[in-house]
Motif scaffolding. Structure first.
Motif, PDB file in Angstrom:
ATOM      1  N   THR A 139      27.416  -1.454  16.496  1.00 24.04           N
ATOM      2  CA  THR A 139      26.701  -1.178  15.251  1.00 24.04           C
ATOM      3  C   THR A 139      25.550  -0.208  15.494  1.00 24.04           C
ATOM      4  OG1 THR A 139      27.250  -3.411  14.451  1.00 24.04           O
ATOM      5  CG2 THR A 139      25.506  -2.223  13.299  1.00 24.04           C
TER       6      THR A 139
ATOM      7  N   SER B  72      29.256  -6.371  19.572  1.00 25.99           N
ATOM      8  CA  SER B  72      29.232  -5.993  18.153  1.00 25.99           C
ATOM      9  C   SER B  72      27.919  -5.327  17.792  1.00 25.99           C
ATOM     10  CB  SER B  72      29.451  -7.238  17.285  1.00 25.99           C
ATOM     11  OG  SER B  72      30.712  -7.822  17.533  1.00 25.99           O
TER      12      SER B  72
ATOM     13  N   MET C 261      26.654  -7.896  14.519  1.00 28.37           N
ATOM     14  CA  MET C 261      26.563  -6.754  13.622  1.00 28.37           C
ATOM     15  C   MET C 261      25.296  -6.807  12.777  1.00 28.37           C
ATOM     16  SD  MET C 261      30.545  -6.386  12.358  1.00 28.37           S
ATOM     17  CE  MET C 261      30.172  -4.987  11.306  1.00 28.37           C
TER      18      MET C 261
ATOM     19  N   ALA D 248      31.428   0.414  12.964  1.00 30.09           N
ATOM     20  CA  ALA D 248      31.248  -1.009  12.703  1.00 30.09           C
ATOM     21  C   ALA D 248      32.426  -1.614  11.946  1.00 30.09           C
ATOM     22  CB  ALA D 248      29.955  -1.227  11.917  1.00 30.09           C
TER      23      ALA D 248
ATOM     24  N   ALA E 252      22.248  -4.116  12.791  1.00 32.12           N
ATOM     25  CA  ALA E 252      21.814  -3.440  11.565  1.00 32.12           C
ATOM     26  C   ALA E 252      20.363  -3.743  11.229  1.00 32.12           C
ATOM     27  CB  ALA E 252      22.711  -3.851  10.406  1.00 32.12           C
TER      28      ALA E 252
END
Length: 237
Positions: free
Chosen positions: A53, A49, A115, A76, A119
């Motif tokens: 992202t 993940s 995620m 995402a 980020a």
């Protein structure tokens, strides 16, 4: 021609390692509880993940003809759908009892942690990891102590076959405001006087000893005994 920005690679690697470490902790908790999805699954879900992202945020901006700039939601957003299918794979139903919901939720959380790391929101990801352990170590035992949350109970009955005894048993269970599901059933006894060995999973507020007393008085019931259920405390895990 290369589009790799080596200047941002150390930061990206740090975020990736953060996702791997945090989701490994979530997976370790699941592994220690002997669940179907454990350490490797959660670590890979979280790391994957994070990679998706990061790719969504940094992977397309340098490409020729891309003028709109990076759109982190482009890839995402699809992670959520993909993890939904993966989580469904660990959920199964056995004799009307659902297993694996908590593990599926933890996989979903691992994706969210990955995620968040991808980020750059590592503190948020760390907080989510801590909340996972709070749910596992605090909420789980707390929920078992709530007055309205009575643990499922197992009751084994042996009764005469072919006389409508099961119908009478279920009627008594309903009168006691219990919910019953059949865990196992087995035909026993001699051919001329067959018997049924039945294990019921009972849920409700009525004490098991009270239920056993009422059921033992049903005509045709030969024996009633309490029996621990194999997954009594892990039905939703």
């Amino acid at each position: 021609m290369t589009f790799v920005d080596w200047g941002t690679f150390p930061d990206q690697l740090t975020l990736l390692l953060a996702a791997f470490g945090l989701t490994s902790l979530v997976g370790l908790e699941r592994r220690l509880r002997r669940k179907s999805a454990g350490l490797r699954t959660h670590a890979l879900v979280g790391t994957g993940s994070a990679v998706f992202t990061l790719v969504s945020a940094y992977g397309f901006a340098p490409l020729p003809g891309v003028d709109a700039g990076p759109d982190p939601s482009r890839i995402a957003a699809q992670i959520i759908t993909g993890i939904g299918f993966l989580g469904a794979g660990v959920i199964f139903t056995n004799r009307d009892v659902v297993h694996g919901l908590t593990t599926a939720a933890s996989i979903w959380l691992s994706a969210a942690i990955g995620m968040a790391c991808g980020a750059g929101l590592v503190p948020l990801a760390a907080a989510a990891t801590l909340l996972h352990f709070a749910a596992a170590l605090i909420l789980t035992p707390l929920s078992r102590r709530l007055p309205s949350m009575v643990a499922p109970q197992g009751l084994r009955l042996r009764y005469e076959d072919g006389h409508g005894v099961l119908r009478d048993v279920l009627a008594v269970v309903d009168d006691l405001q219990l919910t019953a599901s059949v865990v196992s059933t087995r035909r026993t006894g001699p051919a001329d006087r067959p018997e049924i060995d039945l294990l019921l999973r009972l849920e409700g507020k009525t004490d098991l000893r009270v239920a056993a007393t009422h059921l033992s008085s049903v005509p045709g019931v030969l024996d009633v005994a309490q029996e621990a259920l194999e997954h009594e405390r892990e039905t939703w895990d």
